[in-house]
Write a protein that holds these residues in place. Structure first.
Motif, PDB file in Angstrom:
ATOM      1  N   HIS A  76      -8.680   9.279 -12.442  1.00  0.00           N
ATOM      2  CA  HIS A  76      -8.919  10.726 -12.484  1.00  0.00           C
ATOM      3  C   HIS A  76      -9.942  11.143 -11.444  1.00  0.00           C
ATOM      4  O   HIS A  76      -9.702  12.055 -10.637  1.00  0.00           O
ATOM      5  CB  HIS A  76      -9.413  11.141 -13.875  1.00  0.00           C
ATOM      6  CG  HIS A  76      -9.884  12.561 -13.933  1.00  0.00           C
ATOM      7  ND1 HIS A  76     -11.196  12.923 -13.652  1.00  0.00           N
ATOM      8  CD2 HIS A  76      -9.227  13.718 -14.199  1.00  0.00           C
ATOM      9  CE1 HIS A  76     -11.313  14.242 -13.751  1.00  0.00           C
ATOM     10  NE2 HIS A  76     -10.131  14.746 -14.086  1.00  0.00           N
ATOM     11  N   ASP A  77     -11.076  10.489 -11.431  1.00  0.00           N
ATOM     12  CA  ASP A  77     -12.201  10.945 -10.624  1.00  0.00           C
ATOM     13  C   ASP A  77     -11.951  10.803  -9.126  1.00  0.00           C
ATOM     14  O   ASP A  77     -12.542  11.543  -8.330  1.00  0.00           O
ATOM     15  CB  ASP A  77     -13.466  10.175 -11.009  1.00  0.00           C
ATOM     16  CG  ASP A  77     -13.848  10.372 -12.477  1.00  0.00           C
ATOM     17  OD1 ASP A  77     -13.297  11.288 -13.130  1.00  0.00           O
ATOM     18  OD2 ASP A  77     -14.679   9.589 -12.982  1.00  0.00           O
ATOM     19  N   ASN A  78     -11.110   9.872  -8.742  1.00  0.00           N
ATOM     20  CA  ASN A  78     -10.834   9.617  -7.317  1.00  0.00           C
ATOM     21  C   ASN A  78      -9.356   9.858  -6.990  1.00  0.00           C
ATOM     22  O   ASN A  78      -8.822   9.271  -6.056  1.00  0.00           O
ATOM     23  CB  ASN A  78     -11.210   8.178  -6.946  1.00  0.00           C
ATOM     24  CG  ASN A  78     -12.672   7.889  -7.177  1.00  0.00           C
ATOM     25  OD1 ASN A  78     -13.070   7.515  -8.274  1.00  0.00           O
ATOM     26  ND2 ASN A  78     -13.477   8.064  -6.139  1.00  0.00           N
ATOM     27  N   TRP A  79      -8.727  10.733  -7.751  1.00  0.00           N
ATOM     28  CA  TRP A  79      -7.282  10.907  -7.617  1.00  0.00           C
ATOM     29  C   TRP A  79      -6.857  11.279  -6.204  1.00  0.00           C
ATOM     30  O   TRP A  79      -5.872  10.769  -5.680  1.00  0.00           O
ATOM     31  CB  TRP A  79      -6.790  11.966  -8.613  1.00  0.00           C
ATOM     32  CG  TRP A  79      -5.298  12.063  -8.674  1.00  0.00           C
ATOM     33  CD1 TRP A  79      -4.457  11.269  -9.395  1.00  0.00           C
ATOM     34  CD2 TRP A  79      -4.473  13.005  -7.982  1.00  0.00           C
ATOM     35  NE1 TRP A  79      -3.149  11.659  -9.198  1.00  0.00           N
ATOM     36  CE2 TRP A  79      -3.130  12.719  -8.338  1.00  0.00           C
ATOM     37  CE3 TRP A  79      -4.734  14.061  -7.107  1.00  0.00           C
ATOM     38  CZ2 TRP A  79      -2.054  13.450  -7.839  1.00  0.00           C
ATOM     39  CZ3 TRP A  79      -3.660  14.788  -6.607  1.00  0.00           C
ATOM     40  CH2 TRP A  79      -2.338  14.488  -6.973  1.00  0.00           C
ATOM     41  N   PHE A  80      -7.616  12.146  -5.532  1.00  0.00           N
ATOM     42  CA  PHE A  80      -7.221  12.567  -4.187  1.00  0.00           C
ATOM     43  C   PHE A  80      -7.420  11.465  -3.150  1.00  0.00           C
ATOM     44  O   PHE A  80      -6.871  11.554  -2.057  1.00  0.00           O
ATOM     45  CB  PHE A  80      -7.965  13.843  -3.773  1.00  0.00           C
ATOM     46  CG  PHE A  80      -7.346  15.084  -4.354  1.00  0.00           C
ATOM     47  CD1 PHE A  80      -6.126  15.552  -3.900  1.00  0.00           C
ATOM     48  CD2 PHE A  80      -7.982  15.777  -5.370  1.00  0.00           C
ATOM     49  CE1 PHE A  80      -5.543  16.681  -4.439  1.00  0.00           C
ATOM     50  CE2 PHE A  80      -7.408  16.919  -5.915  1.00  0.00           C
ATOM     51  CZ  PHE A  80      -6.185  17.376  -5.453  1.00  0.00           C
ATOM     52  N   ASP A  81      -8.179  10.424  -3.500  1.00  0.00           N
ATOM     53  CA  ASP A  81      -8.245   9.264  -2.616  1.00  0.00           C
ATOM     54  C   ASP A  81      -6.984   8.415  -2.726  1.00  0.00           C
ATOM     55  O   ASP A  81      -6.658   7.647  -1.812  1.00  0.00           O
ATOM     56  CB  ASP A  81      -9.468   8.403  -2.961  1.00  0.00           C
ATOM     57  CG  ASP A  81     -10.767   9.119  -2.672  1.00  0.00           C
ATOM     58  OD1 ASP A  81     -10.856   9.788  -1.624  1.00  0.00           O
ATOM     59  OD2 ASP A  81     -11.694   9.018  -3.493  1.00  0.00           O
ATOM     60  N   MET A  82      -6.289   8.543  -3.845  1.00  0.00           N
ATOM     61  CA  MET A  82      -5.019   7.830  -4.023  1.00  0.00           C
ATOM     62  C   MET A  82      -3.867   8.650  -3.472  1.00  0.00           C
ATOM     63  O   MET A  82      -2.913   8.101  -2.907  1.00  0.00           O
ATOM     64  CB  MET A  82      -4.773   7.553  -5.511  1.00  0.00           C
ATOM     65  CG  MET A  82      -5.842   6.728  -6.180  1.00  0.00           C
ATOM     66  SD  MET A  82      -5.414   6.411  -7.919  1.00  0.00           S
ATOM     67  CE  MET A  82      -7.053   6.341  -8.616  1.00  0.00           C
ATOM     68  N   ALA A  83      -3.929   9.957  -3.659  1.00  0.00           N
ATOM     69  CA  ALA A  83      -2.873  10.862  -3.217  1.00  0.00           C
ATOM     70  C   ALA A  83      -3.217  11.415  -1.840  1.00  0.00           C
ATOM     71  O   ALA A  83      -3.523  12.592  -1.670  1.00  0.00           O
ATOM     72  CB  ALA A  83      -2.695  11.996  -4.225  1.00  0.00           C
ATOM     73  N   SER A  84      -3.197  10.552  -0.852  1.00  0.00           N
ATOM     74  CA  SER A  84      -3.547  10.940   0.513  1.00  0.00           C
ATOM     75  C   SER A  84      -3.173   9.796   1.451  1.00  0.00           C
ATOM     76  O   SER A  84      -3.016   8.652   1.020  1.00  0.00           O
ATOM     77  CB  SER A  84      -5.040  11.251   0.627  1.00  0.00           C
ATOM     78  OG  SER A  84      -5.811  10.082   0.389  1.00  0.00           O
ATOM     79  N   PRO A  85      -3.018  10.097   2.745  1.00  0.00           N
ATOM     80  CA  PRO A  85      -3.128  11.408   3.391  1.00  0.00           C
ATOM     81  C   PRO A  85      -1.798  12.166   3.347  1.00  0.00           C
ATOM     82  O   PRO A  85      -0.797  11.656   2.844  1.00  0.00           O
ATOM     83  CB  PRO A  85      -3.491  11.037   4.828  1.00  0.00           C
ATOM     84  CG  PRO A  85      -2.737   9.759   5.050  1.00  0.00           C
ATOM     85  CD  PRO A  85      -2.816   9.019   3.736  1.00  0.00           C
ATOM     86  N   ALA A  86      -1.805  13.368   3.913  1.00  0.00           N
ATOM     87  CA  ALA A  86      -0.573  14.132   4.071  1.00  0.00           C
ATOM     88  C   ALA A  86       0.350  13.441   5.071  1.00  0.00           C
ATOM     89  O   ALA A  86      -0.109  12.784   6.012  1.00  0.00           O
ATOM     90  CB  ALA A  86      -0.899  15.544   4.561  1.00  0.00           C
ATOM     91  N   ILE A  87       1.647  13.587   4.854  1.00  0.00           N
ATOM     92  CA  ILE A  87       2.648  13.081   5.792  1.00  0.00           C
ATOM     93  C   ILE A  87       3.076  14.281   6.638  1.00  0.00           C
ATOM     94  O   ILE A  87       3.976  15.047   6.278  1.00  0.00           O
ATOM     95  CB  ILE A  87       3.826  12.441   5.050  1.00  0.00           C
ATOM     96  CG1 ILE A  87       3.308  11.292   4.160  1.00  0.00           C
ATOM     97  CG2 ILE A  87       4.877  11.921   6.039  1.00  0.00           C
ATOM     98  CD1 ILE A  87       4.362  10.681   3.260  1.00  0.00           C
ATOM     99  N   ASP A  88       2.382  14.481   7.745  1.00  0.00           N
ATOM    100  CA  ASP A  88       2.463  15.734   8.497  1.00  0.00           C
ATOM    101  C   ASP A  88       3.871  16.069   8.981  1.00  0.00           C
ATOM    102  O   ASP A  88       4.276  17.244   8.965  1.00  0.00           O
ATOM    103  CB  ASP A  88       1.508  15.693   9.692  1.00  0.00           C
ATOM    104  CG  ASP A  88       0.044  15.649   9.271  1.00  0.00           C
ATOM    105  OD1 ASP A  88      -0.268  16.169   8.179  1.00  0.00           O
ATOM    106  OD2 ASP A  88      -0.784  15.094  10.011  1.00  0.00           O
ATOM    107  N   HIS A  89       4.624  15.083   9.432  1.00  0.00           N
ATOM    108  CA  HIS A  89       5.968  15.365   9.945  1.00  0.00           C
ATOM    109  C   HIS A  89       6.853  15.938   8.834  1.00  0.00           C
ATOM    110  O   HIS A  89       7.653  16.850   9.073  1.00  0.00           O
ATOM    111  CB  HIS A  89       6.579  14.093  10.527  1.00  0.00           C
ATOM    112  CG  HIS A  89       7.840  14.315  11.302  1.00  0.00           C
ATOM    113  ND1 HIS A  89       8.542  13.282  11.870  1.00  0.00           N
ATOM    114  CD2 HIS A  89       8.544  15.442  11.605  1.00  0.00           C
ATOM    115  CE1 HIS A  89       9.615  13.768  12.487  1.00  0.00           C
ATOM    116  NE2 HIS A  89       9.637  15.075  12.331  1.00  0.00           N
TER     117      HIS A  89
END
Length: 206
Positions: A76-89
């Motif tokens: 929970h606390d580090n969720w955006f570290d798991m859900a990253s980075p964006a796939i820009d293309h």
């Protein structure tokens, strides 16, 4: 039949999703392997995808397994570290389709609580014409009902939908219903498929 809508999965299609990679860095590979061998972290996350409260489900799981409590709460606390980075293309492809007036939908196993903050961090998630988010629907891929629900809610025939996802089981379930499908391995392959289907030109898919 012409394609009426393009459907994107989110994790590993528009944003990378790799909890193991995060934990390898945070606690070390060997400790991560031990943790994931002892605990079914992905089953816990599946409860969230089915609509369980994001923080509560994780923190309850941590209480159930105090040996790994601190590490579990990182989900929970580090969720955006798991859900990253964006796939820009992939973002560019989504926006190119919408610029041409082609409907673009999301069909994602995703928690109801973490979808809104994800939209804030990744604005492209707020740009879909329709969002089919499993946590809201309380049903997940690859079970048949979630695909059936997309058809019912949009009124679009299966053979007029094209869907990309990084998981073979999710793709197989959609294909069985008559959807056009693309197993996502990298954005260039998806771009090439959209060009082949006549939805984008090579320049638009770059």
């Amino acid at each position: 039949m012409p394609i009426e809508a393009v459907i994107f999965d989110v994790g590993n299609v528009l944003i990378e999703w790799n909890p193991e990679r995060f934990y390898d860095k945070a606690i070390g590979i060997e400790r991560r392997k031990q943790m994931f061998a002892e605990l079914d972290m992905h089953d816990m996350n599946n409860d969230i995808d089915l609509g369980a409260p994001f923080k509560q489900r994780i923190y309850d799981f941590a209480e159930e397994h105090p040996k790994w409590g601190d590490e579990i709460r990182m989900w929970h606390d580090n969720w955006f570290d798991m859900a990253s980075p964006a796939i820009d293309h992939s973002w560019r492809l989504l926006r190119a389709l919408r610029a041409k007036g082609i409907q673009v939908f999301a069909l994602s196993n995703f928690g109801v609580d973490n979808w809104p903050p994800a939209v804030e961090v990744y604005p492209v998630l707020g740009e879909f014409d329709r969002e089919f988010v499993s946590g809201r629907m309380q049903m997940v891929k690859p079970f048949n009902r979630i695909y059936e629900k997309v058809e019912e809610d949009t009124g679009i025939e299966p053979d007029r939908l094209i869907f990309t996802d990084d998981r073979e089981d999710n793709i197989a379930a959609a294909k069985a219903r008559g959807w056009k499908t693309h197993l996502f391995t990298d954005p260039q392959g998806w771009a090439d498929r959209l060009v082949t289907e006549g939805l984008l030109t090579e320049a638009e898919a770059a």
